[in-house]
Design an enzyme around this catalytic site. Structure first.
Site, PDB file in Angstrom:
ATOM      1  CB  SER A  55      24.288  51.260 -44.724  1.00 47.88           C
ATOM      2  OG  SER A  55      23.162  51.096 -43.891  1.00 47.88           O
ATOM      3  CB  CYS A  73      19.908  51.428 -42.472  1.00 51.66           C
ATOM      4  SG  CYS A  73      18.136  51.198 -42.320  1.00 51.66           S
ATOM      5  CG  HIS A  84      32.117  64.090 -52.685  1.00 55.08           C
ATOM      6  ND1 HIS A  84      32.246  63.215 -53.731  1.00 55.08           N
ATOM      7  CD2 HIS A  84      30.954  63.763 -52.068  1.00 55.08           C
ATOM      8  CE1 HIS A  84      31.214  62.393 -53.756  1.00 55.08           C
ATOM      9  NE2 HIS A  84      30.414  62.706 -52.750  1.00 55.08           N
TER      10      HIS A  84
END
Length: 264
Positions: free
Chosen positions: A113, A141, A118
């Site tokens: 998780s 998750c 970027h």
């Protein structure tokens, strides 16, 4: 809003992994090399690690996740990265609570998780085109859904083109032993976009339903040259210049949207 299936009684933790990936592009035209460098500097400052950290922190709040750790970095000459580790469970201080009280779910699923971003500013060496790309991944998750952050992320960045991928992996087992490979209804990422965003973008889907893979890409419907010019106004350009720049920009947008070179 994510539409859940009827609530399931689970055996243990919900082991479904949901991953949402964004590629967001901003396209610009800067006439001179100096203007292109100033565009890079502007983007680099506008979307530095501090700003990106705030955006991802907001995402964590929107999807209802708890932040465990933040790592961020600005790069030289340009670009930035931020990674936030998140959990579905509240953060517990081991020193205060004792190791035995730490949820196994937090420890076991920490690596799955996370939210990352970027950035990639770049320019064409001759033709005046400058682009900024932000790659964002939200992986969760459990019952937390990254789809809740869709609209916020699109609105937070200068999104001329957006390419999105969503997939669900793994399974969770109910108390009767039956495996469930998805826990919410979806036939397109578009189901979770606001009416305002849908009205502004042209959209295209490629979905593989049996594999729980959903792909949507979109670009702005309306083309306003002034929105793409850096430190310049369309009214100050000759008709010939406007037509040339508009053609370059539209080609760049089409190539980024389709993911291939079209002019060759």
């Amino acid at each position: 809003m994510v539409k859940p299936l009827p609530r399931l009684r689970l055996q243990g933790f919900n082991n479904l992994t949901k991953a949402l990936s964004f590629n967001i592009y901003d396209v610009c035209y800067a006439r001179t090399e100096e203007e292109r460098q100033r565009y890079i500097d502007y983007i680099d400052e506008r979307y530095d690690a501090d700003r990106l950290t705030q955006i991802l922190t907001d995402v964590a709040e929107i999807i209802g996740a708890n932040i465990l750790n933040i790592a961020r970095q600005d790069y030289d000459p340009q670009g930035a990265s931020v990674t936030i580790l998140i959990s579905e469970e509240p953060v517990i201080d081991k020193k205060q609570a004792g190791k035995e009280l730490i949820s196994d779910a937090v420890v076991t699923h920490m690596d799955k998780s996370h939210i990352t971003v970027h950035t990639y500013p770049e320019t064409h060496p001759q033709e005046g085109i400058a682009t900024f790309r932000a790659d964002i991944d939200v992986a969760t998750c459990g019952v937390i859904s990254p789809l809740k952050a869709l609209n916020y992320l699109i609105e937070s960045l200068e999104s001329d083109i957006v390419i999105m991928d969503y997939r669900v992996r793994g399974f969770t087992r109910d108390v009767k032993g039956k495996k469930h490979f998805i826990d919410h209804k979806i036939n397109s990422i578009q189901n979770f976009l606001s009416k305002s965003i849908k009205s502004r973008y042209e959209m295209f889907d490629v979905n593989v339903y049996q594999e729980n893979i959903f792909h949507t890409k979109m670009h702005l419907k309306d083309f306003d040259l002034d929105q793409y010019l850096f430190e310049e106004k369309a009214r100050n350009l000759s008709f010939k210049e406007r037509m040339k720049i508009e053609a370059l920009l539209k080609l760049e947008i089409e190539e980024l949207f389709h993911g291939r070179n079209l002019a060759e």
